[in-house]
Design a protein around this motif. Structure first.
Motif, PDB file in Angstrom:
ATOM      1  N   LEU A  20       0.835  -1.214   0.000  1.00  0.00           N
ATOM      2  CA  LEU A  20       0.000   0.000   0.000  1.00  0.00           C
ATOM      3  C   LEU A  20       0.864   1.256   0.000  1.00  0.00           C
ATOM      4  N   GLY A  21       1.890   1.276  -0.853  1.00  0.00           N
ATOM      5  CA  GLY A  21       2.798   2.422  -0.908  1.00  0.00           C
ATOM      6  C   GLY A  21       2.234   3.566  -1.727  1.00  0.00           C
ATOM      7  N   ASN A  22       3.126   4.339  -2.343  1.00  0.00           N
ATOM      8  CA  ASN A  22       2.712   5.519  -3.119  1.00  0.00           C
ATOM      9  C   ASN A  22       1.713   5.174  -4.217  1.00  0.00           C
ATOM     10  N   MET A  23       1.876   3.996  -4.815  1.00  0.00           N
ATOM     11  CA  MET A  23       0.976   3.570  -5.894  1.00  0.00           C
ATOM     12  C   MET A  23      -0.174   2.713  -5.341  1.00  0.00           C
ATOM     13  N   GLY A  24       0.207   1.680  -4.568  1.00  0.00           N
ATOM     14  CA  GLY A  24      -0.783   0.706  -4.095  1.00  0.00           C
ATOM     15  C   GLY A  24      -1.852   1.332  -3.204  1.00  0.00           C
ATOM     16  N   PHE A  36      -3.052  -5.297   3.160  1.00  0.00           N
ATOM     17  CA  PHE A  36      -1.919  -5.440   4.078  1.00  0.00           C
ATOM     18  C   PHE A  36      -0.678  -4.760   3.510  1.00  0.00           C
ATOM     19  N   ASP A  37       0.097  -4.142   4.400  1.00  0.00           N
ATOM     20  CA  ASP A  37       1.427  -3.605   4.074  1.00  0.00           C
ATOM     21  C   ASP A  37       2.278  -3.783   5.329  1.00  0.00           C
ATOM     22  N   LEU A  38       3.591  -3.880   5.147  1.00  0.00           N
ATOM     23  CA  LEU A  38       4.481  -4.014   6.312  1.00  0.00           C
ATOM     24  C   LEU A  38       4.495  -2.731   7.142  1.00  0.00           C
ATOM     25  N   VAL A  39       4.194  -1.594   6.510  1.00  0.00           N
ATOM     26  CA  VAL A  39       4.316  -0.289   7.181  1.00  0.00           C
ATOM     27  C   VAL A  39       2.971   0.125   7.807  1.00  0.00           C
ATOM     28  N   ALA A  40       3.029   0.415   9.117  1.00  0.00           N
ATOM     29  CA  ALA A  40       1.796   0.711   9.857  1.00  0.00           C
ATOM     30  C   ALA A  40       1.067   1.936   9.297  1.00  0.00           C
ATOM     31  N   THR A  72      -0.977  -7.566  -5.943  1.00  0.00           N
ATOM     32  CA  THR A  72       0.241  -7.148  -5.254  1.00  0.00           C
ATOM     33  C   THR A  72       0.833  -5.923  -5.960  1.00  0.00           C
ATOM     34  N   MET A  73       1.365  -4.985  -5.169  1.00  0.00           N
ATOM     35  CA  MET A  73       1.997  -3.772  -5.714  1.00  0.00           C
ATOM     36  C   MET A  73       3.226  -3.498  -4.853  1.00  0.00           C
ATOM     37  N   LEU A  74       4.354  -4.104  -5.246  1.00  0.00           N
ATOM     38  CA  LEU A  74       5.536  -4.199  -4.385  1.00  0.00           C
ATOM     39  C   LEU A  74       6.776  -3.661  -5.101  1.00  0.00           C
ATOM     40  N   PRO A  75       7.877  -3.438  -4.356  1.00  0.00           N
ATOM     41  CA  PRO A  75       9.033  -2.782  -4.981  1.00  0.00           C
ATOM     42  C   PRO A  75       9.705  -3.578  -6.105  1.00  0.00           C
ATOM     43  N   ALA A  76       9.999  -4.862  -5.902  1.00  0.00           N
ATOM     44  CA  ALA A  76      10.838  -5.580  -6.887  1.00  0.00           C
ATOM     45  C   ALA A  76      10.486  -7.067  -6.916  1.00  0.00           C
ATOM     46  N   GLY A  93       8.417 -13.463  -2.899  1.00  0.00           N
ATOM     47  CA  GLY A  93       8.254 -13.750  -1.466  1.00  0.00           C
ATOM     48  C   GLY A  93       6.785 -13.753  -1.063  1.00  0.00           C
ATOM     49  N   VAL A  94       6.064 -12.701  -1.469  1.00  0.00           N
ATOM     50  CA  VAL A  94       4.641 -12.595  -1.083  1.00  0.00           C
ATOM     51  C   VAL A  94       3.815 -13.666  -1.798  1.00  0.00           C
ATOM     52  N   TRP A  95       4.062 -13.894  -3.090  1.00  0.00           N
ATOM     53  CA  TRP A  95       3.278 -14.912  -3.817  1.00  0.00           C
ATOM     54  C   TRP A  95       3.503 -16.296  -3.198  1.00  0.00           C
ATOM     55  N   SER A 125       3.244  -4.611  -9.827  1.00  0.00           N
ATOM     56  CA  SER A 125       4.570  -4.034  -9.622  1.00  0.00           C
ATOM     57  C   SER A 125       5.349  -4.015 -10.935  1.00  0.00           C
ATOM     58  N   THR A 126       6.403  -3.192 -10.991  1.00  0.00           N
ATOM     59  CA  THR A 126       7.343  -3.268 -12.119  1.00  0.00           C
ATOM     60  C   THR A 126       8.482  -4.170 -11.681  1.00  0.00           C
ATOM     61  N   ILE A 127       8.613  -5.334 -12.305  1.00  0.00           N
ATOM     62  CA  ILE A 127       9.669  -6.270 -11.898  1.00  0.00           C
ATOM     63  C   ILE A 127      10.340  -6.864 -13.129  1.00  0.00           C
ATOM     64  N   VAL A 168      16.205   4.727 -13.154  1.00  0.00           N
ATOM     65  CA  VAL A 168      17.378   3.839 -13.095  1.00  0.00           C
ATOM     66  C   VAL A 168      16.910   2.390 -12.938  1.00  0.00           C
ATOM     67  N   LYS A 169      15.922   2.197 -12.052  1.00  0.00           N
ATOM     68  CA  LYS A 169      15.404   0.834 -11.838  1.00  0.00           C
ATOM     69  C   LYS A 169      14.900   0.243 -13.160  1.00  0.00           C
ATOM     70  N   ASP A 170      14.070   1.006 -13.878  1.00  0.00           N
ATOM     71  CA  ASP A 170      13.448   0.467 -15.096  1.00  0.00           C
ATOM     72  C   ASP A 170      14.475   0.261 -16.210  1.00  0.00           C
TER      73      ASP A 170
HETATM   74  P1  NAD Z   1       6.522   2.125  -2.541  1.00  0.00           P
HETATM   75  O1  NAD Z   1       7.890   1.789  -2.051  1.00  0.00           O
HETATM   76  O2  NAD Z   1       5.909   3.424  -2.185  1.00  0.00           O
HETATM   77  O3  NAD Z   1       5.500   0.964  -2.080  1.00  0.00           O
HETATM   78  C1  NAD Z   1       5.812  -0.391  -1.973  1.00  0.00           C
HETATM   79  C2  NAD Z   1       5.110  -0.900  -0.720  1.00  0.00           C
HETATM   80  O4  NAD Z   1       5.295  -2.316  -0.621  1.00  0.00           O
HETATM   81  C3  NAD Z   1       5.661  -0.280   0.570  1.00  0.00           C
HETATM   82  O5  NAD Z   1       4.602   0.354   1.263  1.00  0.00           O
HETATM   83  C4  NAD Z   1       6.220  -1.477   1.340  1.00  0.00           C
HETATM   84  O6  NAD Z   1       6.056  -1.372   2.732  1.00  0.00           O
HETATM   85  C5  NAD Z   1       5.370  -2.609   0.762  1.00  0.00           C
HETATM   86  N1  NAD Z   1       5.979  -3.926   0.961  1.00  0.00           N
HETATM   87  C6  NAD Z   1       7.246  -4.322   0.655  1.00  0.00           C
HETATM   88  N2  NAD Z   1       7.394  -5.619   0.967  1.00  0.00           N
HETATM   89  C7  NAD Z   1       6.207  -6.049   1.459  1.00  0.00           C
HETATM   90  C8  NAD Z   1       5.745  -7.299   1.948  1.00  0.00           C
HETATM   91  N3  NAD Z   1       6.539  -8.371   2.011  1.00  0.00           N
HETATM   92  N4  NAD Z   1       4.465  -7.385   2.388  1.00  0.00           N
HETATM   93  C9  NAD Z   1       3.645  -6.298   2.336  1.00  0.00           C
HETATM   94  N5  NAD Z   1       4.028  -5.085   1.886  1.00  0.00           N
HETATM   95  C10 NAD Z   1       5.300  -4.970   1.449  1.00  0.00           C
HETATM   96  O7  NAD Z   1       6.581   1.948  -4.141  1.00  0.00           O
HETATM   97  P2  NAD Z   1       5.528   2.515  -5.198  1.00  0.00           P
HETATM   98  O8  NAD Z   1       5.997   3.831  -5.690  1.00  0.00           O
HETATM   99  O9  NAD Z   1       4.145   2.340  -4.661  1.00  0.00           O
HETATM  100  O10 NAD Z   1       5.792   1.497  -6.400  1.00  0.00           O
HETATM  101  C11 NAD Z   1       5.288   0.178  -6.377  1.00  0.00           C
HETATM  102  C12 NAD Z   1       5.660  -0.506  -7.685  1.00  0.00           C
HETATM  103  O11 NAD Z   1       5.098   0.231  -8.770  1.00  0.00           O
HETATM  104  C13 NAD Z   1       7.164  -0.570  -7.954  1.00  0.00           C
HETATM  105  O12 NAD Z   1       7.461  -1.812  -8.542  1.00  0.00           O
HETATM  106  C14 NAD Z   1       7.418   0.592  -8.884  1.00  0.00           C
HETATM  107  O13 NAD Z   1       8.537   0.392  -9.728  1.00  0.00           O
HETATM  108  C15 NAD Z   1       6.131   0.604  -9.681  1.00  0.00           C
HETATM  109  N6  NAD Z   1       5.775   1.915 -10.260  1.00  0.00           N
HETATM  110  C16 NAD Z   1       5.896   3.054  -9.538  1.00  0.00           C
HETATM  111  C17 NAD Z   1       5.559   4.278 -10.096  1.00  0.00           C
HETATM  112  C18 NAD Z   1       5.668   5.568  -9.309  1.00  0.00           C
HETATM  113  O14 NAD Z   1       5.581   6.655  -9.926  1.00  0.00           O
HETATM  114  N7  NAD Z   1       5.849   5.524  -7.984  1.00  0.00           N
HETATM  115  C19 NAD Z   1       5.069   4.335 -11.415  1.00  0.00           C
HETATM  116  C20 NAD Z   1       4.901   3.140 -12.125  1.00  0.00           C
HETATM  117  C21 NAD Z   1       5.267   1.929 -11.525  1.00  0.00           C
END
Ligand code: NAD
Length: 295
Positions: A9-13, A30-34, A63-67, A73-75, A92-94, A242-244
């Motif tokens: 549930l980060g910036n995108m999720g 669910f997200d790891l961050v409160a 799922t919407m996760l960093p990498a 891991g989550v799947w 996610s972008t992976i 850089v990631k992409d």
């Molecule tokens: P983010 O870091 O803000 O969010 C990722 C979330 O995943 C975090 O809140 C983190 O706590 C959570 N997380 C990590 N491991 C976890 C686990 N095991 N269980 C539960 N939660 C877990 O990243 P974001 O910006 O939301 O980006 C998410 C994905 O979307 C990335 O793959 C990114 O490359 C891609 N993306 C981002 C953007 C953008 O502009 N931010 C645009 C397009 C694509």
């Protein structure tokens, strides 16, 4: 309306899950961050104790996760806890290889799966205007599509497992390269005494026209909504570019493709990132380009 589990549930999720609630789905998140869990709760989602708990009773899991390693891991954790016939979607972008492994894991347990990375950034996530690029079986895509429509405005079927990730990294490689090209053109124009507006007026209606110029112009003025007018506040941060571009290079190596400009673009954004600009919008690369000129 469906029972949807949303993990990450980060910036995108976060805003994507909120849009599913708005559309009338029953979302368990669910997200790891409160703080992210608290936000999702105030957006109307039910909060689970963990990922496996979140998927209990879900018809669709997102799922919407960093990498890739986070997704795998989550799947691995949630698939054994999912009911028969559940569809799992990764937005996610992976890397393409991890995406294929994730599909294989789902298939092994008899679950349908889709890779559905997005473009459109945090603005698109908030406004439900994302583009989804989807890979997987067409039957799974047919189930995923109406739910994705609640978070986006364009849903594209790209082909089999991993095709969504392939489309995403190819698109972003074009974007990374084209932004440098536009930045270089403005940097050259400055040295030649040509105004930003004059170059824009010509190139935006000539063969130099591209999204990096006409929607996301890297100099202030010609496109008032571009980050250049706002101190290069992202937008789309350089560290994500850089990631992409790194994912694109990894995929190119694995597939035996030669992408010299993609490689050079990755090196330039890496250098920009390393000079403390990872959080700057990627269109700020023009500053790095200007800095390469002899003093
Ligand atoms: P983010 O870091 O803000 O969010 C990722 C979330 O995943 C975090 O809140 C983190 O706590 C959570 N997380 C990590 N491991 C976890 C686990 N095991 N269980 C539960 N939660 C877990 O990243 P974001 O910006 O939301 O980006 C998410 C994905 O979307 C990335 O793959 C990114 O490359 C891609 N993306 C981002 C953007 C953008 O502009 N931010 C645009 C397009 C694509």
């Amino acid at each position: 309306m469906a029972n949807v589990a949303f993990i990450g549930l980060g910036n995108m999720g976060g805003p994507m899950a909120a849009n599913l609630v708005k559309a009338g789905h029953k979302v368990t998140a669910f997200d790891l961050v409160a703080a992210s869990r608290d936000q999702a709760k105030s957006d109307g989602a039910a909060i689970a104790d963990g990922s496996a708990a979140a998927v209990k009773g879900a018809e669709i899991v997102i799922t919407m996760l960093p990498a890739g390693r986070h997704v795998l891991g989550v799947w691995n954790e949630v698939i054994p806890a999912m009911g028969k016939g559940t569809l799992i979607i990764d937005c996610s972008t992976i890397d393409v290889e991890s995406a294929k492994q994730a599909h294989a894991l789902a298939a092994k347990h008899g679950m349908a799966s889709i890779d559905a990375p997005v473009s459109g950034g945090t603005g698109g996530a908030k406004g439900a205007t994302l583009t989804f690029m989807c890979g997987g079986e067409d039957k799974a895509f047919a189930v995923a599509s109406p739910v994705l429509e609640n978070m986006g405005k364009k849903i594209v079927y790209c082909g089999g497992a991993g095709a969504g990730q392939a489309a995403k990294i190819c698109n972003n490689m074009i974007l990374g390269i084209s932004m440098i090209a536009v930045g270089e053109a403005f940097a050259l124009a400055e040295k030649l005494g040509l105004s930003h507006q004059a170059l824009f007026d010509v190139a935006s209606t000539s063969s130099g026209q591209c999204w990096s110029l006409t929607t996301y112009c890297p100099v202030p003025g010609p496109v008032p909504t571009s980050p250049a007018n706002n101190g290069y506040k992202p937008g789309f941060a350089s560290n994500l570019m850089v990631k992409d571009l790194t994912l694109a290079q990894d995929a190119a190596k694995a597939a035996g493709a030669v992408t010299p400009l993609g490689k050079h673009a990755q090196e330039l954004y890496k250098a920009f990132d390393a000079s403390g600009h990872g959080g700057v919008d990627f269109s700020g690369i023009i500053q790095h380009v200007r800095g390469l000129a002899p003093k």
